[in-house]
Scaffold this motif. Sequence first.
Motif, PDB file in Angstrom:
ATOM      1  N   VAL A  20     -12.226  45.790 -19.396  1.00  6.54           N
ATOM      2  CA  VAL A  20     -12.429  44.930 -18.225  1.00  6.54           C
ATOM      3  C   VAL A  20     -12.201  45.689 -16.915  1.00  6.54           C
ATOM      4  O   VAL A  20     -13.042  45.615 -16.012  1.00  6.54           O
ATOM      5  N   PRO A  21     -11.089  46.421 -16.748  1.00  5.28           N
ATOM      6  CA  PRO A  21     -10.965  47.199 -15.504  1.00  5.28           C
ATOM      7  C   PRO A  21     -12.025  48.282 -15.364  1.00  5.28           C
ATOM      8  O   PRO A  21     -12.441  48.597 -14.242  1.00  5.28           O
ATOM      9  N   GLN A  23     -15.109  47.919 -16.418  1.00  5.90           N
ATOM     10  CA  GLN A  23     -16.260  47.142 -15.967  1.00  5.90           C
ATOM     11  C   GLN A  23     -16.171  46.850 -14.470  1.00  5.90           C
ATOM     12  O   GLN A  23     -17.158  46.982 -13.728  1.00  5.90           O
ATOM     13  N   GLN A  24     -15.004  46.457 -14.012  1.00  8.35           N
ATOM     14  CA  GLN A  24     -14.819  46.119 -12.602  1.00  8.35           C
ATOM     15  C   GLN A  24     -15.022  47.339 -11.708  1.00  8.35           C
ATOM     16  O   GLN A  24     -15.617  47.237 -10.628  1.00  8.35           O
ATOM     17  N   TRP A  25     -14.527  48.483 -12.161  1.00 10.52           N
ATOM     18  CA  TRP A  25     -14.711  49.722 -11.398  1.00 10.52           C
ATOM     19  C   TRP A  25     -16.167  50.148 -11.354  1.00 10.52           C
ATOM     20  O   TRP A  25     -16.675  50.541 -10.301  1.00 10.52           O
ATOM     21  N   ASP A  27     -18.706  48.216 -11.473  1.00  9.17           N
ATOM     22  CA  ASP A  27     -19.409  47.275 -10.605  1.00  9.17           C
ATOM     23  C   ASP A  27     -19.168  47.593  -9.133  1.00  9.17           C
ATOM     24  O   ASP A  27     -20.111  47.636  -8.332  1.00  9.17           O
ATOM     25  N   SER A  28     -17.915  47.835  -8.764  1.00  8.65           N
ATOM     26  CA  SER A  28     -17.573  48.010  -7.351  1.00  8.65           C
ATOM     27  C   SER A  28     -17.849  49.406  -6.823  1.00  8.65           C
ATOM     28  O   SER A  28     -18.262  49.566  -5.668  1.00  8.65           O
ATOM     29  N   HIS A  33     -23.797  47.543 -13.781  1.00  9.88           N
ATOM     30  CA  HIS A  33     -23.411  46.317 -14.479  1.00  9.88           C
ATOM     31  C   HIS A  33     -23.124  46.639 -15.941  1.00  9.88           C
ATOM     32  O   HIS A  33     -23.970  47.208 -16.633  1.00  9.88           O
ATOM     33  N   GLU A  71      -8.463  56.204 -12.144  1.00 10.21           N
ATOM     34  CA  GLU A  71      -8.425  54.750 -12.054  1.00 10.21           C
ATOM     35  C   GLU A  71      -7.510  54.076 -13.072  1.00 10.21           C
ATOM     36  O   GLU A  71      -7.580  52.851 -13.246  1.00 10.21           O
ATOM     37  N   ARG A  74      -5.614  50.727 -12.579  1.00  9.21           N
ATOM     38  CA  ARG A  74      -6.258  49.422 -12.694  1.00  9.21           C
ATOM     39  C   ARG A  74      -5.898  48.703 -13.991  1.00  9.21           C
ATOM     40  O   ARG A  74      -6.084  47.485 -14.096  1.00  9.21           O
TER      41      ARG A  74
END
Length: 225
Positions: A20-21, A23-25, A27-28, A33, A71, A74
Amino acid sequence: MTKKPLLISDCDEVLLHMVVPFQQWLDSDKHIHFDLENGSDFANALRHKHDGTQVLPEQIWPMLKEFFDNEMHRQEAIEGAVHSINLLSETADVVILTNLLDDRREARAAQLRAVGIDFPVYTNQGGKGELLNNIIAEFEPAVTVFVDDLGHQHGSVAKHAPDVWRLQMVGEPIMAKHIKTNPAAHVRIDSWSKAVTWISDKFDNAEPAPAMDLSSQVLDPANHA
């Protein structure tokens, strides 16, 4: 001196959230995606947001490397992991066996200490069975329990240390529904609140795991790809 039990635990998706982190990284910071509904099939799940094209397989490993280099902060603890593993450590030795390159061992140890998990960290690449055997030889435990989310790691441990109890745990709920239970695991429990009871029982009884009749494909999946 009475021998203590030994808990050997994986980290990502067992003690810490990873997908999940990540994925978030993506994306941002990378404008990519990551469709988690595709499960752990990274090859098809990552697509560039601007045009929907698939991220090439050879591009994924450098991004994972960058994530673990920069990262890791995260990553947060899986629910119940910190309390449970510290509770188990009151009667057992605990070590973390994680598949990261050796030069990331100190970063992983610091990351775990930051969330309240302070135990020796061993880094590994590939199947964990052989290194796990070395850890057992070092600690000489009364009984050993191994926890990992990835099925093939249970096959590796079953091959090299068949008398170790093997618990498959996928602590990330989004991933749990996509990952099959491996026949080399003695049990599948995806929450620490339930797993701690099962592990404590194995520690209290201090009996080796029973032999399992497993196929060569389960014990050595790399040779059957």
